[in-house]
Design a protein around this motif. Structure first.
Motif, PDB file in Angstrom:
ATOM      1  N   GLN A  68       0.651  -1.272  -0.050  1.00  0.00           N
ATOM      2  CA  GLN A  68      -0.253   0.398   0.095  1.00  0.00           C
ATOM      3  C   GLN A  68       1.196   1.404  -0.045  1.00  0.00           C
ATOM      4  N   SER A  69       1.715   1.200   0.521  1.00  0.00           N
ATOM      5  CA  SER A  69       2.931   2.219   0.354  1.00  0.00           C
ATOM      6  C   SER A  69       3.988   2.314  -0.850  1.00  0.00           C
ATOM      7  N   GLY A  70       3.818   1.726  -1.097  1.00  0.00           N
ATOM      8  CA  GLY A  70       4.688   1.065  -2.829  1.00  0.00           C
ATOM      9  C   GLY A  70       5.667   0.774  -3.035  1.00  0.00           C
ATOM     10  N   VAL A  71       6.034   0.275  -1.765  1.00  0.00           N
ATOM     11  CA  VAL A  71       7.094  -0.158  -2.156  1.00  0.00           C
ATOM     12  C   VAL A  71       7.421  -1.536  -2.563  1.00  0.00           C
ATOM     13  N   VAL A  72       6.176  -2.563  -3.056  1.00  0.00           N
ATOM     14  CA  VAL A  72       6.398  -3.398  -3.980  1.00  0.00           C
ATOM     15  C   VAL A  72       4.550  -3.254  -4.906  1.00  0.00           C
ATOM     16  N   PRO A  73       5.878  -3.335  -5.863  1.00  0.00           N
ATOM     17  CA  PRO A  73       4.323  -3.255  -6.965  1.00  0.00           C
ATOM     18  C   PRO A  73       2.881  -4.290  -6.797  1.00  0.00           C
ATOM     19  N   THR A  74       3.220  -5.035  -6.544  1.00  0.00           N
ATOM     20  CA  THR A  74       2.403  -6.388  -6.205  1.00  0.00           C
ATOM     21  C   THR A  74       3.099  -8.028  -4.736  1.00  0.00           C
ATOM     22  N   LEU A  75       1.846  -8.199  -4.178  1.00  0.00           N
ATOM     23  CA  LEU A  75       1.962  -8.796  -3.445  1.00  0.00           C
ATOM     24  C   LEU A  75       3.180 -10.089  -3.929  1.00  0.00           C
ATOM     25  N   ARG A  76       2.599 -10.762  -5.073  1.00  0.00           N
ATOM     26  CA  ARG A  76       3.695 -11.729  -5.386  1.00  0.00           C
ATOM     27  C   ARG A  76       4.624 -11.622  -5.169  1.00  0.00           C
ATOM     28  N   GLU A  77       5.219 -11.044  -6.035  1.00  0.00           N
ATOM     29  CA  GLU A  77       5.956 -10.031  -5.823  1.00  0.00           C
ATOM     30  C   GLU A  77       7.285  -9.470  -4.744  1.00  0.00           C
ATOM     31  N   HIS A  78       6.812  -9.692  -4.018  1.00  0.00           N
ATOM     32  CA  HIS A  78       7.297  -9.764  -2.487  1.00  0.00           C
ATOM     33  C   HIS A  78       8.479 -10.372  -1.574  1.00  0.00           C
ATOM     34  N   PRO A  79       9.171  -9.908  -1.371  1.00  0.00           N
ATOM     35  CA  PRO A  79      10.777 -10.042  -1.562  1.00  0.00           C
ATOM     36  C   PRO A  79      10.722 -10.998  -0.188  1.00  0.00           C
ATOM     37  N   LEU A  80       9.710 -11.274   0.693  1.00  0.00           N
ATOM     38  CA  LEU A  80       9.972 -12.369   1.935  1.00  0.00           C
ATOM     39  C   LEU A  80      10.568 -13.676   1.668  1.00  0.00           C
ATOM     40  N   PRO A  81       9.311 -13.814   0.322  1.00  0.00           N
ATOM     41  CA  PRO A  81      10.461 -15.334   0.709  1.00  0.00           C
ATOM     42  C   PRO A  81      11.486 -15.593   0.309  1.00  0.00           C
ATOM     43  N   LYS A  82      12.304 -14.555  -0.819  1.00  0.00           N
ATOM     44  CA  LYS A  82      13.773 -14.318  -0.976  1.00  0.00           C
ATOM     45  C   LYS A  82      14.291 -13.999   0.183  1.00  0.00           C
ATOM     46  N   MET A  83      13.941 -13.465   1.559  1.00  0.00           N
ATOM     47  CA  MET A  83      14.966 -13.132   2.653  1.00  0.00           C
ATOM     48  C   MET A  83      14.519 -14.626   3.014  1.00  0.00           C
ATOM     49  N   LEU A  84      13.753 -15.136   3.305  1.00  0.00           N
ATOM     50  CA  LEU A  84      13.942 -16.295   3.962  1.00  0.00           C
ATOM     51  C   LEU A  84      14.618 -16.882   3.751  1.00  0.00           C
ATOM     52  N   ALA A  85      14.610 -17.331   1.674  1.00  0.00           N
ATOM     53  CA  ALA A  85      15.359 -18.209   1.562  1.00  0.00           C
ATOM     54  C   ALA A  85      16.950 -18.056   1.745  1.00  0.00           C
ATOM     55  N   ALA A  86      17.066 -16.365   1.748  1.00  0.00           N
ATOM     56  CA  ALA A  86      18.830 -16.380   2.425  1.00  0.00           C
ATOM     57  C   ALA A  86      19.085 -16.007   3.149  1.00  0.00           C
ATOM     58  N   GLY A  87      18.722 -17.028   4.445  1.00  0.00           N
ATOM     59  CA  GLY A  87      19.019 -17.400   5.956  1.00  0.00           C
ATOM     60  C   GLY A  87      18.650 -15.923   6.834  1.00  0.00           C
ATOM     61  N   LEU A  88      17.684 -15.025   6.728  1.00  0.00           N
ATOM     62  CA  LEU A  88      17.779 -13.914   7.166  1.00  0.00           C
ATOM     63  C   LEU A  88      16.407 -13.769   8.681  1.00  0.00           C
ATOM     64  N   ARG A  89      17.114 -13.564   9.000  1.00  0.00           N
ATOM     65  CA  ARG A  89      16.292 -13.601  10.512  1.00  0.00           C
ATOM     66  C   ARG A  89      14.445 -13.486   9.704  1.00  0.00           C
ATOM     67  N   VAL A  90      13.310 -13.671   9.840  1.00  0.00           N
ATOM     68  CA  VAL A  90      12.399 -12.562   9.387  1.00  0.00           C
ATOM     69  C   VAL A  90      11.372 -13.041   9.858  1.00  0.00           C
ATOM     70  N   THR A  91      10.492 -12.239  10.159  1.00  0.00           N
ATOM     71  CA  THR A  91       9.232 -11.929  11.308  1.00  0.00           C
ATOM     72  C   THR A  91       8.248 -10.987  10.295  1.00  0.00           C
ATOM     73  N   LEU A  92       7.008 -11.635  10.581  1.00  0.00           N
ATOM     74  CA  LEU A  92       5.351 -11.580   9.856  1.00  0.00           C
ATOM     75  C   LEU A  92       4.816 -10.180  11.238  1.00  0.00           C
ATOM     76  N   ASN A  93       4.086  -9.284  10.371  1.00  0.00           N
ATOM     77  CA  ASN A  93       3.742  -8.319  11.033  1.00  0.00           C
ATOM     78  C   ASN A  93       2.591  -7.541  10.066  1.00  0.00           C
ATOM     79  N   THR A  94       2.010  -6.943  10.575  1.00  0.00           N
ATOM     80  CA  THR A  94       0.933  -5.861   9.882  1.00  0.00           C
ATOM     81  C   THR A  94       1.173  -4.500   9.979  1.00  0.00           C
TER      82      THR A  94
END
Ligand code: ADE
Ligand code: ZN
Length: 345
Positions: free
Chosen positions: A254-280
């Protein structure tokens, strides 16, 4: 289909001012006779919530907070809104919540003191947490686009509220135009006073801002940080220091950082071994809850059950808690998972 609302959840990144019930805001506007350019309920909604047809930009997103500042008009209103935010998190089965608030925003409508608003928020948030069985930590936010002198005052007060459940200091606001450097001495003092540090970076600004937040502000966690993938130096630094990322997909969309949710880098961050949490981030501005973000992560981004549970475990690991409290909370989550028929990872 998984029932995400039944899962016990932990959230590290939620702004009080972005989590207010629409119904309550509407009632307050009427009772306080606020003059707003909102002839209908739908117009009203558009003032405080991002709607589908609006420009998905940081500027539009931040404009909602400016409107919301008009509503904080009495101790009763601030306490009511705060209690409702905690109740709503509990209703979404959030068992551990770090709720952040921006004292400066809450003082503006009626010229309250910073101490007063911190007193009201900490008291009512903890009372509501007790009532609803939520384990709560409070984080105090200061904005980059507001004067560092004001931030210094807020940070000092935040440290004095450690005995009242304030666990951290956050730098929020307009990252694209305001650097973090002027806030470095303030964050150093806060850290020395025992506050944990989290910084919004790599959201509306480049990956270099993530490195800056880690190196200059000693951030233990990064709000968003999704652009970290663009810079190997920032990636290496985040891995080396074990920095955790507070990722908020709908907010990013909604703030225009990613063009679509499908392209969100969350899966890539997890795959890269970063410590990731999910929030609102701001559930009422975005019209979502944390279960919605879990559903998105699963159904749109393809993250499986293990990945989802891993993000909750990472949230518990990266929570601003003492080791004794962390162990107790982990145990409570394992039991809740078992009760919900989930096998913990
Ligand atoms: N304040 C509230 N939400 C924010 C966001 N997504 N980025 C920066 N500051 C914020
Ligand atoms: Zn945020």
């Amino acid at each position: 289909m998984m029932d995400f609302s039944a899962l016990p959840k932990a959230e590290l990144h939620r702004h009080l001012e972005g989590s207010l019930r629409l119904r309550s805001l509407f009632e307050i506007a009427r009772a306080e006779q606020l003059t707003l350019p909102a002839p209908t309920a739908e117009h009203f909604r558009a003032l405080v919530q991002v709607r589908q047809h609006e420009p998905f930009t940081a500027e539009n997103f931040l404009s909602k907070f400016r409107v919301l500042r008009l509503f904080y008009r009495s101790p009763e209103i601030i306490q009511r809104l705060t209690a409702e935010v905690v109740a709503d998190a509990a209703a979404d089965n959030i068992r551990y919540l770090e709720l952040r608030f921006t004292p400066v925003a809450l003082t503006r409508a009626r010229g309250f003191s910073l101490y007063e608003v911190m007193d009201w928020v900490t008291t009512s948030a903890h009372e509501a947490a007790r009532q609803h069985g939520v384990v709560l930590g409070l984080i105090v936010s200061v904005n980059r686009h507001e004067p560092p002198g004001l931030a210094a005052e807020v940070a000092e007060l935040a440290a004095s509220f450690r005995t009242r459940g304030v666990v951290g200091l956050d730098l929020a606001g307009d990252e694209s135009r305001y650097p973090a450097a002027p806030f470095a001495p303030i964050f150093r003092e806060a850290r020395q006073a025992g506050l944990h540090i989290t910084v919004h970076a790599g959201e509306w600004g480049p990956a270099a801002n993530v490195a800056e937040a880690i190196e200059s502000l000693h951030a233990e966690r990064i709000g968003h940080g999704i652009r970290v993938l663009e810079d190997p130096h920032a990636m290496a630094l985040a891995r080396e220091r074990g920095v955790a990322f507070e990722v908020c997909p709908t907010s990013n969309y909604q703030s225009g950082v990613v063009p679509t949710l499908r392209e969100h880098p969350l899966p890539k961050m997890l795959a890269a071994g970063l410590r990731v949490t999910l929030n609102t981030d701001d559930p009422s501005i975005s019209g979502i809850d944390l279960s919605h973000e879990f559903r998105l992560a699963h159904e749109v981004m393809g993250i499986g059950r293990n990945g989802l549970r891993q993000m909750t475990l990472t949230a518990l690991d990266a929570a601003f808690l003492s080791s004794g409290h962390r162990a107790a909370l982990r145990q409570a989550f394992h039991k809740a998972w078992q009760d919900a028929g989930e096998t913990p990872p």
